[in-house]
Design an enzyme around this catalytic site. Structure first.
Site, PDB file in Angstrom:
ATOM      1  N   CYS A  30       0.696  -1.182   0.014  1.00 28.05           N
ATOM      2  CA  CYS A  30      -0.045  -0.032   0.006  1.00 28.05           C
ATOM      3  C   CYS A  30       0.927   1.060  -0.039  1.00 28.05           C
ATOM      4  O   CYS A  30       1.474   1.542   0.904  1.00 28.05           O
ATOM      5  CB  CYS A  30      -0.808  -0.124   1.056  1.00 28.05           C
ATOM      6  SG  CYS A  30      -1.690   1.548   1.762  1.00 28.05           S
ATOM      7  N   CYS A  33      -0.144   3.662   2.838  1.00 25.89           N
ATOM      8  CA  CYS A  33       0.634   3.229   4.078  1.00 25.89           C
ATOM      9  C   CYS A  33       2.129   3.548   4.198  1.00 25.89           C
ATOM     10  O   CYS A  33       2.551   3.818   5.352  1.00 25.89           O
ATOM     11  CB  CYS A  33       0.489   1.750   4.164  1.00 25.89           C
ATOM     12  SG  CYS A  33      -1.209   1.011   3.883  1.00 25.89           S
TER      13      CYS A  33
END
Length: 121
Positions: A30, A33
């Site tokens: 991600c 993230c």
């Protein structure tokens, strides 16, 4: 303070203790993230009295599912065992610092009273 890896084995014990816990649900693949990780880690260094935990949603699928994580990153704040914030999306440093400040300012007796008044019988 370094961030702590949270798993199904230690999640309840570490996040439901007295004090503040910030939990970052994330995954390696991600991009947002990975962008949020340095902000989260830097905040953990500035606030050693707060538990900063990370849940790898790929490794801890049951934990992510139990907390209804459908989008990552998702940040949760637990104060004195009570979930007080749950929101997907990465935060910038000023936003995260404001969230920490607001978590510190909470009157937990009032929060518990409000929760009790909204609970269904």
């Amino acid at each position: 303070m370094a961030t702590v890896e949270l798993t199904t084995g230690n999640f309840e014990q570490l996040t439901h203790a007295e004090g503040i816990a910030l939990i970052d649900f994330w995954a390696e693949w991600c991009g947002p993230c990975r962008a949020f990780a340095p902000v989260f880690d830097a905040a953990s260094d500035r606030h050693p009295d707060i538990l900063f935990g990370k849940v790898d949603t790929e490794a801890e699928t049951a934990l992510a599912s139990a907390h209804r994580i459908t989008s990552i990153p998702t940040l949760m704040v637990v104060r004195d065992g009570v979930l007080v914030y749950w929101q997907p999306g990465a935060l910038a440093e000023p936003q995260l610092e404001l969230l920490i400040e607001k978590a510190r300012e909470l009157d937990m007796d009032d929060v518990r009273r409000q929760l009790a008044n909204t609970a269904t019988p």
